[in-house]
Design a protein around this motif. Structure first.
Motif, PDB file in Angstrom:
ATOM      1  N   GLY A  17      57.975 -20.078 -19.985  1.00  0.00           N
ATOM      2  CA  GLY A  17      57.773 -21.518 -19.930  1.00  0.00           C
ATOM      3  C   GLY A  17      58.035 -22.206 -21.250  1.00  0.00           C
ATOM      4  N   THR A  18      58.816 -21.584 -22.133  1.00  0.00           N
ATOM      5  CA  THR A  18      59.102 -22.183 -23.435  1.00  0.00           C
ATOM      6  C   THR A  18      60.243 -23.180 -23.324  1.00  0.00           C
ATOM      7  N   ASP A  19      60.411 -23.966 -24.358  1.00  0.00           N
ATOM      8  CA  ASP A  19      61.475 -24.966 -24.414  1.00  0.00           C
ATOM      9  C   ASP A  19      62.809 -24.263 -24.641  1.00  0.00           C
ATOM     10  N   THR A  20      63.693 -24.324 -23.662  1.00  0.00           N
ATOM     11  CA  THR A  20      64.992 -23.634 -23.770  1.00  0.00           C
ATOM     12  C   THR A  20      65.953 -24.351 -24.703  1.00  0.00           C
ATOM     13  N   SER A  21      65.640 -25.592 -25.095  1.00  0.00           N
ATOM     14  CA  SER A  21      66.532 -26.322 -26.001  1.00  0.00           C
ATOM     15  C   SER A  21      66.264 -25.994 -27.468  1.00  0.00           C
ATOM     16  N   GLU A  22      65.160 -25.322 -27.746  1.00  0.00           N
ATOM     17  CA  GLU A  22      64.821 -24.943 -29.123  1.00  0.00           C
ATOM     18  C   GLU A  22      65.481 -23.616 -29.470  1.00  0.00           C
ATOM     19  N   SER A  23      66.238 -23.594 -30.565  1.00  0.00           N
ATOM     20  CA  SER A  23      66.867 -22.333 -30.961  1.00  0.00           C
ATOM     21  C   SER A  23      65.859 -21.410 -31.635  1.00  0.00           C
ATOM     22  N   GLN A  24      64.828 -21.988 -32.259  1.00  0.00           N
ATOM     23  CA  GLN A  24      63.792 -21.172 -32.889  1.00  0.00           C
ATOM     24  C   GLN A  24      62.430 -21.736 -32.492  1.00  0.00           C
ATOM     25  N   LEU A  25      61.671 -20.955 -31.715  1.00  0.00           N
ATOM     26  CA  LEU A  25      60.354 -21.407 -31.250  1.00  0.00           C
ATOM     27  C   LEU A  25      59.299 -21.307 -32.345  1.00  0.00           C
ATOM     28  N   PHE A  26      59.271 -20.159 -33.026  1.00  0.00           N
ATOM     29  CA  PHE A  26      58.304 -19.906 -34.084  1.00  0.00           C
ATOM     30  C   PHE A  26      59.000 -19.284 -35.272  1.00  0.00           C
ATOM     31  N   LYS A  27      58.435 -19.543 -36.440  1.00  0.00           N
ATOM     32  CA  LYS A  27      58.913 -18.905 -37.661  1.00  0.00           C
ATOM     33  C   LYS A  27      57.883 -17.874 -38.101  1.00  0.00           C
ATOM     34  N   LYS A  28      58.356 -16.879 -38.795  1.00  0.00           N
ATOM     35  CA  LYS A  28      57.462 -15.883 -39.379  1.00  0.00           C
ATOM     36  C   LYS A  28      56.417 -16.626 -40.215  1.00  0.00           C
ATOM     37  N   GLY A  29      55.132 -16.320 -39.982  1.00  0.00           N
ATOM     38  CA  GLY A  29      54.045 -16.974 -40.710  1.00  0.00           C
ATOM     39  C   GLY A  29      53.336 -18.051 -39.917  1.00  0.00           C
ATOM     40  N   ASP A  30      53.906 -18.475 -38.763  1.00  0.00           N
ATOM     41  CA  ASP A  30      53.220 -19.431 -37.896  1.00  0.00           C
ATOM     42  C   ASP A  30      52.009 -18.757 -37.255  1.00  0.00           C
ATOM     43  N   TYR A  31      51.052 -19.567 -36.827  1.00  0.00           N
ATOM     44  CA  TYR A  31      49.859 -19.048 -36.165  1.00  0.00           C
ATOM     45  C   TYR A  31      49.819 -19.475 -34.710  1.00  0.00           C
ATOM     46  N   VAL A  32      49.270 -18.609 -33.861  1.00  0.00           N
ATOM     47  CA  VAL A  32      49.038 -18.911 -32.452  1.00  0.00           C
ATOM     48  C   VAL A  32      47.631 -18.455 -32.085  1.00  0.00           C
ATOM     49  N   GLN A  33      47.151 -19.015 -30.993  1.00  0.00           N
ATOM     50  CA  GLN A  33      45.830 -18.673 -30.473  1.00  0.00           C
ATOM     51  C   GLN A  33      45.995 -18.424 -28.983  1.00  0.00           C
ATOM     52  N   PHE A  34      45.428 -17.352 -28.492  1.00  0.00           N
ATOM     53  CA  PHE A  34      45.461 -17.039 -27.074  1.00  0.00           C
ATOM     54  C   PHE A  34      44.121 -17.391 -26.446  1.00  0.00           C
ATOM     55  N   ASN A  35      44.155 -17.976 -25.235  1.00  0.00           N
ATOM     56  CA  ASN A  35      42.957 -18.430 -24.524  1.00  0.00           C
ATOM     57  C   ASN A  35      42.278 -19.550 -25.307  1.00  0.00           C
ATOM     58  N   SER A  36      41.051 -19.860 -24.967  1.00  0.00           N
ATOM     59  CA  SER A  36      40.329 -20.921 -25.666  1.00  0.00           C
ATOM     60  C   SER A  36      38.845 -20.588 -25.675  1.00  0.00           C
ATOM     61  N   GLY A  37      38.099 -21.320 -26.460  1.00  0.00           N
ATOM     62  CA  GLY A  37      36.657 -21.117 -26.533  1.00  0.00           C
ATOM     63  C   GLY A  37      36.283 -19.840 -27.263  1.00  0.00           C
ATOM     64  N   ALA A  38      35.187 -19.223 -26.836  1.00  0.00           N
ATOM     65  CA  ALA A  38      34.639 -18.049 -27.515  1.00  0.00           C
ATOM     66  C   ALA A  38      35.558 -16.837 -27.444  1.00  0.00           C
ATOM     67  N   THR A  39      36.477 -16.786 -26.474  1.00  0.00           N
ATOM     68  CA  THR A  39      37.356 -15.624 -26.334  1.00  0.00           C
ATOM     69  C   THR A  39      38.649 -15.759 -27.127  1.00  0.00           C
ATOM     70  N   SER A  40      38.864 -16.902 -27.770  1.00  0.00           N
ATOM     71  CA  SER A  40      40.129 -17.109 -28.485  1.00  0.00           C
ATOM     72  C   SER A  40      40.129 -16.401 -29.840  1.00  0.00           C
ATOM     73  N   LYS A  41      41.305 -15.944 -30.228  1.00  0.00           N
ATOM     74  CA  LYS A  41      41.496 -15.297 -31.522  1.00  0.00           C
ATOM     75  C   LYS A  41      42.767 -15.845 -32.151  1.00  0.00           C
ATOM     76  N   LEU A  42      42.807 -15.845 -33.471  1.00  0.00           N
ATOM     77  CA  LEU A  42      43.941 -16.356 -34.220  1.00  0.00           C
ATOM     78  C   LEU A  42      44.861 -15.200 -34.591  1.00  0.00           C
ATOM     79  N   HIS A  43      46.163 -15.380 -34.389  1.00  0.00           N
ATOM     80  CA  HIS A  43      47.154 -14.353 -34.703  1.00  0.00           C
ATOM     81  C   HIS A  43      48.322 -14.976 -35.454  1.00  0.00           C
ATOM     82  N   MET A  44      48.900 -14.202 -36.371  1.00  0.00           N
ATOM     83  CA  MET A  44      50.066 -14.666 -37.110  1.00  0.00           C
ATOM     84  C   MET A  44      51.328 -14.082 -36.488  1.00  0.00           C
ATOM     85  N   ILE A  45      52.354 -14.911 -36.364  1.00  0.00           N
ATOM     86  CA  ILE A  45      53.669 -14.453 -35.921  1.00  0.00           C
ATOM     87  C   ILE A  45      54.315 -13.747 -37.111  1.00  0.00           C
TER      88      ILE A  45
END
Length: 111
Positions: A17-45
């Motif tokens: 479900g990502t944007d197909t028009s973007e040639s680069q979605l994330f750069k090395k060093g970006d952060y993402v979070q999976f889920n939300s609330g108490a179960t969410s964790k921070l991860h670095m790309i």
């Protein structure tokens, strides 16, 4: 969204479900979070991420997953958050000759 289930300890997370028009979605060093609330964790790309023509991509993350992810789990990449605590009670500050102030402390994510 997460594409398929991912087990505890996984480093490579498939998304869709990502944007197909973007040639680069994330750069090395970006952060993402999976889920939300108490179960969410921070991860670095840890590697640049591009989408294929179908809107699918694979995120290589650190640290590895500390809990399993289900199919269609949310991926937050705008202002991801984490619950942190100070590693110790040391807090330092400094000021430059032009009155530029800095504060420094050490923290770690609450697991």
């Amino acid at each position: 969204a997460v594409n398929g289930a991912h087990a505890l300890g996984a480093y490579d997370i498939a998304v869709d479900g990502t944007d197909t028009s973007e040639s680069q979605l994330f750069k090395k060093g970006d952060y993402v979070q999976f889920n939300s609330g108490a179960t969410s964790k921070l991860h670095m790309i840890i590697a640049d991420v591009a989408s294929n023509g179908s809107g699918e991509a694979t995120l290589t993350i650190e640290p590895p997953l500390s809990s399993a992810l289900s199919n269609d789990a949310t991926v937050s990449y705008v202002s991801p958050k984490a619950v942190m605590r100070m590693s110790n009670n040391e807090l330092s500050w400094n000021a430059s000759h032009i009155s530029l102030y800095g504060v420094s402390f050490s923290c770690e994510e609450v697991l």
